[in-house]
Design a protein around this motif. Structure first.
Motif, PDB file in Angstrom:
ATOM      1  N   ARG A  29      24.655  -3.311  -3.596  1.00 47.25           N
ATOM      2  CA  ARG A  29      24.925  -1.870  -3.509  1.00 47.25           C
ATOM      3  C   ARG A  29      23.812  -1.057  -4.166  1.00 47.25           C
ATOM      4  O   ARG A  29      23.349  -0.040  -3.623  1.00 47.25           O
ATOM      5  N   ILE A  30      23.395  -1.473  -5.339  1.00 44.80           N
ATOM      6  CA  ILE A  30      22.366  -0.734  -6.066  1.00 44.80           C
ATOM      7  C   ILE A  30      21.036  -0.818  -5.332  1.00 44.80           C
ATOM      8  O   ILE A  30      20.300   0.174  -5.203  1.00 44.80           O
ATOM      9  N   ALA A  33      21.072   1.516  -2.417  1.00 45.45           N
ATOM     10  CA  ALA A  33      20.934   2.904  -2.856  1.00 45.45           C
ATOM     11  C   ALA A  33      19.488   3.238  -3.209  1.00 45.45           C
ATOM     12  O   ALA A  33      19.079   4.408  -3.138  1.00 45.45           O
ATOM     13  N   THR A 134      31.898   2.983 -18.640  1.00 52.42           N
ATOM     14  CA  THR A 134      31.431   3.688 -17.449  1.00 52.42           C
ATOM     15  C   THR A 134      32.225   4.963 -17.205  1.00 52.42           C
ATOM     16  O   THR A 134      31.656   6.039 -16.982  1.00 52.42           O
ATOM     17  N   GLN A 138      30.874   8.755 -17.354  1.00 47.73           N
ATOM     18  CA  GLN A 138      30.961   9.591 -16.157  1.00 47.73           C
ATOM     19  C   GLN A 138      31.655  10.911 -16.472  1.00 47.73           C
ATOM     20  O   GLN A 138      31.219  11.984 -16.038  1.00 47.73           O
ATOM     21  N   ASP A 143      26.453  10.290 -15.530  1.00 44.87           N
ATOM     22  CA  ASP A 143      26.175   9.586 -14.275  1.00 44.87           C
ATOM     23  C   ASP A 143      25.394   8.298 -14.502  1.00 44.87           C
ATOM     24  O   ASP A 143      24.262   8.131 -14.028  1.00 44.87           O
ATOM     25  N   SER A 145      24.205   4.370 -14.142  1.00 42.06           N
ATOM     26  CA  SER A 145      24.261   3.242 -13.218  1.00 42.06           C
ATOM     27  C   SER A 145      25.179   2.203 -13.854  1.00 42.06           C
ATOM     28  O   SER A 145      25.294   2.136 -15.080  1.00 42.06           O
ATOM     29  N   SER A 155      37.720   4.463  -8.090  1.00 46.51           N
ATOM     30  CA  SER A 155      36.612   4.559  -7.144  1.00 46.51           C
ATOM     31  C   SER A 155      36.573   3.412  -6.151  1.00 46.51           C
ATOM     32  O   SER A 155      35.973   3.534  -5.078  1.00 46.51           O
ATOM     33  N   THR A 157      34.992   0.645  -6.465  1.00 48.56           N
ATOM     34  CA  THR A 157      33.712  -0.058  -6.473  1.00 48.56           C
ATOM     35  C   THR A 157      33.372  -0.519  -7.879  1.00 48.56           C
ATOM     36  O   THR A 157      33.844   0.061  -8.861  1.00 48.56           O
ATOM     37  N   HIS A 160      27.083   1.019  -9.024  1.00 49.66           N
ATOM     38  CA  HIS A 160      26.631   2.355  -8.618  1.00 49.66           C
ATOM     39  C   HIS A 160      25.226   2.571  -9.151  1.00 49.66           C
ATOM     40  O   HIS A 160      24.902   2.153 -10.275  1.00 49.66           O
ATOM     41  N   HIS A 161      24.372   3.203  -8.332  1.00 51.74           N
ATOM     42  CA  HIS A 161      23.040   3.606  -8.765  1.00 51.74           C
ATOM     43  C   HIS A 161      23.122   5.067  -9.186  1.00 51.74           C
ATOM     44  O   HIS A 161      23.210   5.958  -8.344  1.00 51.74           O
ATOM     45  N   GLY A 162      23.131   5.299 -10.499  1.00 46.64           N
ATOM     46  CA  GLY A 162      23.311   6.650 -11.000  1.00 46.64           C
ATOM     47  C   GLY A 162      21.998   7.369 -11.246  1.00 46.64           C
ATOM     48  O   GLY A 162      20.918   6.757 -11.279  1.00 46.64           O
TER      49      GLY A 162
END
Length: 479
Positions: A29-30, A33, A134, A138, A143, A145, A155, A157, A160-162
């Protein structure tokens, strides 16, 4: 090299073998992104695979050397986990072709480069604690990652790539590979021997945490549970090495610590009073168990360590919705509530069952019982901890033990459910060897009554049984 490669030390094309796993799919996923070409394979279709395809990954079902073809593309970096055997045809082909092959943890460490790393380690509670860090960050607008070994309930998931400069990772000690990380903030929830099929003995298991400590960057903050002897050993070593150490728990006494003063169950959540930096504060959680409150205190200290406001962090933790497969609510039919949980070590099993009693009020004047269907994970763990599993499961009112989920291990003669059922300290009529897999949901539904709580528990495929139990309770109709 294109712009994707400049932001990614793994190159412009990455192929992940076993891409559907929790850790591997998070890395994918990252990478996606960041604009990296992602290919991969997995033994079976899954929601994770479907989601990755929707994000642009090319994923094949089954393992075949042909999946490594890269006509018109840069040769891929190949990512594998410990679960991938040397005989895997894609891994063998990658080595024959001279492709770069890296372990999952090395790939994840590469993704954290250039960011402040918060790494959460420990025998138990890593996933929940990483998730809490996390969610709190958030809520504070950071934000981050993140890469977590489970999906956040809200969410859906685990990666995440923050846009922020903080990267939060679950640092897995099972094969010692967490020593590749270089944290600015490190949490050690507890240290209790596990994964001895890899480490060999308790001393070797403790030693790998000392090596993890050596990886902290200069000026790092180490956060440990003061109530756990193994974590306290790490804290003392951390102080000797010159790191800032913040402890949490009932035994924490330092000015920068989070000392737990009082824990009160509150429905399916809790209210915790604690003291930090001379101020008494209140922590509200929507998930049950004192072990979860301790995890939240660790997350609170991590948020403080990266510069966030304490009140904002507590507000964020109050909104924590849990992690899939961590005392996850599956449904309620005919007054019977069904949960699913990932616990697969005796300490985790005991903590979850205590939390279940708190959440249901069992043992506090209510009649509801706690029924658990436990699937042992790994033959080696079953053999080594059978007595401890029996002791932990004795906290339930009805116990059903399924066949061992071998995962990466081959069966061992004489190692099976009986080792655990024989150790459970309940009357024989309340301890059950599971019938065939297909009959387990009906058997559980037959044991349950109005007001009871049923928990499917283990790190294997036992998770699929919860919805089936609900269907049986509903008379065969969808719950």
């Amino acid at each position: 090299m294109n712009s994707a490669g400049k932001d990614n030390a793994l190159g412009t094309h990455v192929h992940l073998i076993g891409i559907g796993g929790a850790g591997m799919s998070g890395i994918a996923r990252i990478l996606l992104a960041r604009g990296v070409t992602v290919t991969g394979s997995d033994a079976r279709e899954s929601r994770a695979v479907t989601a990755l395809r929707a994000l642009g990954a090319r994923v094949e079902t089954g393992h075949d050397a042909a999946h490594l073809q890269h006509d018109g593309e840069d040769p891929p970096t190949v990512v594998v986990s410990t679960a991938i055997r040397d005989t895997n045809p894609e891994l063998a082909a990658a080595r024959e072709q001279g492709l770069d092959v890296v372990h999952r943890s090395v790939a994840l460490a590469a993704l954290t480069e250039g960011r402040r790393l918060v790494a959460v380690a420990g025998t138990h509670g890593k996933t929940s604690t990483t998730s809490m860090v996390t969610v709190a960050l958030q809520h504070a607008g950071a934000d981050p990652s993140f890469a977590i070994g489970g999906d956040l309930t809200v969410s859906g998931t685990g990666a995440h790539h923050g846009s922020g400069d903080v990267f939060v990772v679950e640092a897995d000690e099972s094969d010692g590979s967490f020593t590749v990380f270089a944290p600015s903030v490190a949490i050690v929830t507890n240290v209790e021997p596990d994964h001895l099929d890899h480490h060999g003995d308790a001393e070797a298991y403790h030693a790998v945490f000392r090596r993890f400590l050596d990886r902290l960057v200069p000026g790092a903050t180490l956060i440990t549970c003061a109530d756990d002897p193994g974590a306290e050993d790490v804290a003392v070593a951390g102080e000797r090495a010159g790191f800032t150490v913040a402890r949490y728990g009932r035994s924490a006494t330092g000015a920068g610590d989070a000392r737990l003063l009082d824990f009160t169950p509150d429905g399916t959540g809790s209210v915790t009073r604690f003291r930090h930096a001379g101020v008494e504060r209140e922590l509200r959680l929507g998930v049950p168990g004192e072990h979860m409150a301790l995890n939240a205190l660790a997350a609170f200290l991590a948020g403080v360590a990266v510069g966030q406001d304490p009140d904002v962090l507590l507000d964020g933790l109050a909104g924590f919705g849990g992690v899939q497969r961590r005392f996850e609510f599956k449904g309620r039919v005919r007054g019977v509530t069904v949960y699913d949980d990932y616990a697969h070590h005796p300490t985790e099993v005991a903590a979850t069952l205590r939390a279940a009693r708190e959440a249901t009020g069992s043992g506090h004047g209510r009649r509801g019982r706690v029924l658990v269907a436990f699937q042992p994970h790994l033959y080696s763990r079953t053999r080594l901890f059978a007595a401890e599993f029996g002791e932990a499961l004795s906290l339930a009112d009805e116990v059903m033990v399924l066949d061992v989920y071998g995962a990466r291990e081959d069966p061992e003669p004489g190692v099976g459910p009986a080792l655990i059922t024989d150790a459970v300290r309940l009357p024989d009529e309340h301890v059950h060897r599971a019938p065939s897999w297909e009959q387990v949901p009906a058997a559980l539904a037959g044991l349950a009554a109005d007001g009871d709580t049923v928990i499917t528990m283990g790190a294997g495929d036992v998770t699929v049984l919860g919805p089936e139990v609900l269907r049986e309770l509903a008379g065969g109709d969808p719950a």
